[in-house]
Enzyme design. Structure first.
Site, short mmCIF file in Angstrom:
data_model
loop_
_atom_site.label_atom_id
_atom_site.label_comp_id
_atom_site.label_asym_id
_atom_site.label_seq_id
_atom_site.Cartn_x
_atom_site.Cartn_y
_atom_site.Cartn_z
N LYS A 72 0.89 -1.03 0.07
CA LYS A 72 -0.07 0.19 -0.27
C LYS A 72 1.06 1.00 0.01
O LYS A 72 1.75 1.21 0.99
CB LYS A 72 -0.82 0.14 1.19
O1 G3P Z 1 -8.87 1.93 4.40
C1 G3P Z 1 -8.82 2.98 4.74
C2 G3P Z 1 -9.59 3.35 6.15
O2 G3P Z 1 -9.06 2.67 6.89
C3 G3P Z 1 -10.09 4.63 6.31
O3 G3P Z 1 -11.08 4.48 7.10
O4 G3P Z 1 -12.83 5.32 8.59
O5 G3P Z 1 -10.27 5.90 9.20
O6 G3P Z 1 -11.77 7.05 7.41
P1 G3P Z 1 -11.65 5.78 8.18
#
Ligand code: G3P
Length: 221
Positions: A87
């Site tokens: 990633k």
């Molecule tokens: O895969 C990316 C993700 O982990 C971000 O999620 O909820 O932290 O915006 P969030």
């Protein structure tokens, strides 16, 4: 559409795997920190544990922001297991690293994507997956899901084969909307997948079926 779970929690990954519908795992440095995993050796050992649970693609994120550092990390990460996908953030050096990985045959997931233009760069650099962050766009009062349909349209018109991995997905309705908008993959916490099970009419219907079955049995006996 593929289902990835967005966590570094081994119990949640095991639970998702046991459902028989899991296609992979995404992690990021924040999710690793949430599990109190730190230090290169511990982080790599944790990725190995994740790869032992699922045969699906496991995204492992680089920490470096310079090209040489990202190349070094990518080369080390792919040695952990065959299902590791590296990633890489959508920054200038990241695009160079994506192109280098493509040339080395290393599969990648371009993360922190917030515009169709960035998604074009990721596809041009040969990213295997592109990760637009839907919830974080919603957080600033914009409509995150239109980004998925915009990228899907651009990729279809141009014939790019980078897969659209809808990330920062936080609810069952987000999953359905991402599916309708053309996402190839959604990644979200276990709770968002579990919300898909729930419908009050299913519970009421099952209760009635079982009660009727019991009633019929008591008539026979
Ligand atoms: O895969 C990316 C993700 O982990 C971000 O999620 O909820 O932290 O915006 P969030």
């Amino acid at each position: 559409m593929k289902f990835f779970i967005d966590t570094a929690n081994l119990k949640d990954i095991q639970e998702a795997e046991s459902l028989g519908i899991l296609d992979g795992v995404t992690t990021n440095p924040s999710l690793m920190a949430k599990e109190s995993i730190s230090g290169d050796d511990n982080v790599r050992a944790h990725y190995k544990k994740i790869c032992d649970i699922t045969p699906g693609d496991v995204s492992a994120e680089v920490i470096s922001t310079d090209l040489e550092g990202m190349k070094r990390e990518a080369a080390a990460l792919v040695k952990i297991a065959d299902n590791i996908v590296v990633k890489i953030p959508m920054i200038r050096e990241g695009v160079k690293a994506l192109a280098w990985c493509r040339d080395q045959g290393i599969r990648t997931n371009c993360t922190l994507v917030f515009s169709a233009g960035q998604a074009i760069l990721a596809a041009k650099a040969g990213a295997t997956y592109v990760s637009p962050f839907i919830g974080r766009i919603d957080d600033i009062g914009w409509e995150g899901m239109t980004l998925i349909s915009d990228i899907a349209e651009v990729y279809a018109v141009q014939g790019f084969d980078t897969e659209i991995l809808a990330a920062s997905i936080r609810s069952g309705s987000h999953i359905v909307a991402a599916a309708k908008a053309g996402a190839d993959v959604v990644t979200c916490p276990l709770s968002s997948f579990e919300s898909l099970f729930k419908h009050p009419l299913t519970d009421i219907g099952l209760e009635k079926f079982l009660a009727d079955h019991k009633k019929a049995l008591s008539v026979v006996s």
